[in-house]
Design an enzyme around this catalytic site. Structure first.
Site, PDB file in Angstrom:
ATOM      1  N   SER A   8      12.145  -1.627   3.960  1.00  0.00           N
ATOM      2  CA  SER A   8      11.995  -1.086   2.621  1.00  0.00           C
ATOM      3  C   SER A   8      13.285  -1.228   1.807  1.00  0.00           C
ATOM      4  CB  SER A   8      11.507   0.357   2.686  1.00  0.00           C
ATOM      5  OG  SER A   8      10.950   0.729   1.455  1.00  0.00           O
ATOM      6  N   ASP A  30       0.604  -3.563   3.214  1.00  0.00           N
ATOM      7  CA  ASP A  30       1.516  -2.775   2.381  1.00  0.00           C
ATOM      8  C   ASP A  30       1.415  -3.240   0.934  1.00  0.00           C
ATOM      9  OD1 ASP A  30       3.642  -1.169   1.508  1.00  0.00           O
ATOM     10  OD2 ASP A  30       5.114  -2.717   1.976  1.00  0.00           O
ATOM     11  N   CYS A  68       5.976  -2.867  -1.014  1.00  0.00           N
ATOM     12  CA  CYS A  68       6.867  -4.015  -0.783  1.00  0.00           C
ATOM     13  C   CYS A  68       6.029  -5.098  -0.114  1.00  0.00           C
ATOM     14  CB  CYS A  68       8.058  -3.626   0.086  1.00  0.00           C
ATOM     15  SG  CYS A  68       9.171  -2.424  -0.672  1.00  0.00           S
ATOM     16  N   HIS A  85       3.324  -0.762   5.667  1.00  0.00           N
ATOM     17  CA  HIS A  85       4.759  -0.752   5.381  1.00  0.00           C
ATOM     18  C   HIS A  85       5.591  -0.557   6.642  1.00  0.00           C
ATOM     19  CE1 HIS A  85       7.956  -0.382   2.383  1.00  0.00           C
ATOM     20  NE2 HIS A  85       8.423   0.676   3.020  1.00  0.00           N
TER      21      HIS A  85
END
Length: 508
Positions: free
Chosen positions: A231, A420, A423, A477
C-alpha cells in the site's frame, strides 16, 4: 483520500487512507475553505469511527506517544529477546528455539525519539537466510498488522491467543517488522516536528536505523537484503531502496547487501494510478457506463493537480490530495455502494469492514507490553498524526527513482491482489509498463505465464531481467492474508531468483 459523509463507513484494512485527511489540516486557506462546511461533522463521525474500531488509546486520543522511561542515546539500539504470552505451544515448535527480538532505536536529529521494531530470526535456523524488512502503509499504520494477520510467525485468535503461522515469511528469511514513519505503532514521537513529512526523511531515518541494526547484528551483515511492504509502502520502499543503494555506491557506512525490493498493491505513481480507477471500476462492474463517462470528465483536472504537485510541491500537493480523492475515488465508491474497496468480492457490512481489534487489545495487555519492553506506551494501529503529516507526500511520484536501481541490477517485484480497488493491479501495471529503462521494450514484450502453486495456477507473471510483475488470483489488497501459501511461495522463489521467466518463455 479525503472523505465526505458518504464515506463514513470506510474500512479499516491497514491504512485508514481517507477518513482522517481533513481532520488535522493547518490553518485554512482559500482552498481549505472548500472543505470547511463539513469539517466539524466529519470530525465527530471520524472520532466515533476510531472509537468503534479501537484505533485509539483510552486516553490522549489525539496525542503523540510519550514515555520518558524509554529514553536512549541517539544512534543506539536497546534490544531484548522476548516471548509473546498466550502462545499455543502445541501448535508449533518451541519459541525458545528461535531468536525473537524487540527493540528501540534512538533516532538522531530528533527530540529524543525512538523507532520500534520486531526482529524474528529464520525459523529454518539458517543464519544465511536473507534479511527481509516489512513496511505497512497508511501512512501511519503499524507493521504489527501484517505480523499478526498476514505474513508473521504467528496468527492471533479472537480469544487473544497466538498460533504458529504455517506460511510466515520467517520460514525463509530473517524478518524485521518496523513501526515507521516515526510516531507509528509503538514508535515514540513526542514532538510533531519529528514526524516525517516526505520520503527523503523516511529514507534517511530508515538508513540510519539499518546502520545501527547491522552493527548490533553483525552476523547478518553479509546476508542478502530485501525490502518488502504494501500500500503506502509503494512510496516508502523506492525511497529507502534508493537511499541504501546510493550509500553503498558512495561507501557510506556499513554496506547493506541490497538485492531487491517488492511492492504489494502499492501507491507509487499517482498520476497513472488515479487515471486507471474508472477503467478498473467499469471492467469489474462497480460502476456503469454513465458513471464512467461522468467521473472521467473530472480526471483531467485531477491529473493536472498531480502534475502541479510534482512541479510546485507544498500547497499544490494538498490540493491534488483533496481534489482527486473527492472527484474520482469517492465518486466511484458512491456509485459502487457498500463495497469493500480493499476486496471488491466483499461487502462492507460491519464497521471497519475488517476487524483487527483483537491485535490492539492483545498488544495493550500489560504482560505483552512488558514482554516487548515498551513500558507504559499504548499501541495504536493507525496514527492520524502521521497520516496528516504525510498528506503532502501522497501525490508525489516515487517511480522516478526506480529505473536507476533496475539498471544497476537491483531486482523489483510488483505483486498485486487482483480484487483490490484502492491500489488496483491495472493502475500498477500501467506505471510499471510506462517506466523508462533499458529493458522496457523487452519487458513489454514478455509473455504472461502461469504462476503455479501446488499444480494450480495462482496468478499470472510477466518478467524481464530484474523486473517482475505478478497478479495473484483471488486476493485483495492484503495478498499474504488472502493467499498466504502463494505469497510465501512467491517470496521464496523471488529471493532465490526462480520467479523470473527464462528466455524460452517458460517459468523457472
Amino acid at each position: 483520500m479525503a472523505p465526505t459523509p458518504g464515506l463514513l463507513q470506510i474500512s479499516l484494512s491497514l491504512f485508514l487512507f481517507f477518513i482522517l485527511s481533513s481532520l488535522f489540516s493547518s490553518a485554512a486557506t482559500n482552498d481549505d475553505l472548500l472543505l470547511s462546511s463539513t469539517s466539524q461533522y466529519l470530525q465527530r463521525q471520524a472520532e466515533k469511527l476510531i472509537t468503534d474500531l479501537n484505533l485509539s488509546p483510552k486516553r490522549n486520543k489525539y496525542s503523540l506517544s510519550h514515555n520518558d522511561s524509554l529514553s536512549l542515546p541517539a544512534g543506539k539500539i536497546i534490544e531484548k529477546k522476548f516471548r509473546f504470552p498466550n502462545l499455543d505451544a502445541a501448535s508449533g515448535p518451541s519459541v525458545q528455539d528461535f531468536g525473537h527480538h524487540a527493540g528501540y532505536y534512538g533516532l538522531p536529529h530528533s527530540h529524543d525519539e525512538r523507532m520500534f521494531y520486531l526482529f524474528f530470526e529464520s525459523r529454518s535456523n539458517n543464519k544465511k537466510d536473507p534479511v527481509v524488512i516489512w513496511l505497512t502503509g497508511g501512512p501511519g499504520c503499524g507493521s504489527e498488522l501484517a505480523l499478526f494477520y498476514e505474513n508473521g510467525p504467528f496468527q492471533i485468535t479472537q480469544a487473544l491467543s497466538l498460533v504458529w503461522n504455517d506460511y510466515g515469511w520467517d520460514k525463509v528469511s530473517n524478518i524485521l517488522y518496523i513501526d515507521q514513519p516515526l510516531g507509528t505503532g509503538f514508535s515514540h514521537a513526542s514532538n510533531k516536528k519529528d514526524i516525517p513529512h516526505d520520503e527523503e526523511r523516511v529514507g534517511n531515518d530508515m538508513f540510519d536505523f539499518l546502520q545501527a541494526f547491522f552493527k548490533e547484528h553483525s552476523e547478518f551483515v553479509e546476508n542478502d537484503f530485501y525490502i518488502t511492504g504494501e500500500s503506502y509502502a509503494g512510496h516508502y520502499i523506492p525511497a529507502i531502496a534508493s537511499r541504501i543503494h546510493q550509500a553503498n555506491k558512495a561507501n557510506e557506512g556499513i554496506h547493506i547487501n541490497l538485492k531487491g525490493f517488492a511492492i504489494g498493491n502499492g501507491l507509487t505513481d499517482p498520476e497513472i494510478q488515479y487515471a486507471a480507477y474508472t477503467d478498473f471500476a467499469l471492467e469489474n462492474g462497480l460502476i456503469n457506463s454513465d458513471d464512467y463517462n461522468r467521473i472521467n470528465t473530472m480526471v483531467p483536472q485531477c491529473l493536472q493537480h498531480i502534475q502541479d504537485c510534482g512541479n510546485k510541491g507544498g500547497k499544490a500537493c494538498e490540493t491534488a490530495f483533496f481534489a482527486c480523492n473527492d472527484d474520482i475515488f469517492e465518486q466511484i465508491l458512491t456509485a459502487a455502494g457498500n463495497v469493500n474497496y480493499y476486496d471488491i468480492r466483499k461487502k462492507c457490512d460491519k464497521p471497519g469492514c475488517y476487524d483487527f481489534s483483537s491485535m490492539e487489545t492483545f498488544l495493550n495487555k500489560e504482560e505483552v507490553r512488558e514482554a516487548l519492553g515498551v513500558g507504559d506506551m499504548r499501541y495504536v494501529s493507525c496514527n492520524e498524526k502521521v497520516y496528516s503529516a504525510m498528506r503532502n507526500d501522497w501525490m508525489k511520484n516515487l517511480e522516478v527513482g526506480i529505473p536507476s536501481l533496475l539498471e544497476d541490477g537491483i531486482r523489483m517485484l510488483v505483486y498485486e491482489g487482483e480484487k483490490d480497488l484502492i491500489c488496483n493491479w491495472l493502475g500498477n501495471e500501467r506505471w510499471v509498463d510506462s517506466m523508462k529503462w533499458s529493458g522496457q521494450a523487452a519487458f513489454m514484450a514478455s509473455p504472461n505465464v502461469s504462476f503455479v502453486v501446488d499444480g494450480q495456477e495462482a496468478g499470472k507473471l510477466r518478467s524481464h531481467e530484474p523486473l517482475s510483475f505478478l497478479k495473484i488470483h483471488e486476493a485483495g489488497h492484503l495478498v499474504p492474508m488472502d493467499q498466504p501459501k502463494a505469497a510465501l511461495e512467491m517470496l521464496t522463489r523471488w529471493m532465490q531468483g526462480k520467479l523470473a521467466i527464462k528466455e524460452t518463455g517458460g517459468a523457472n
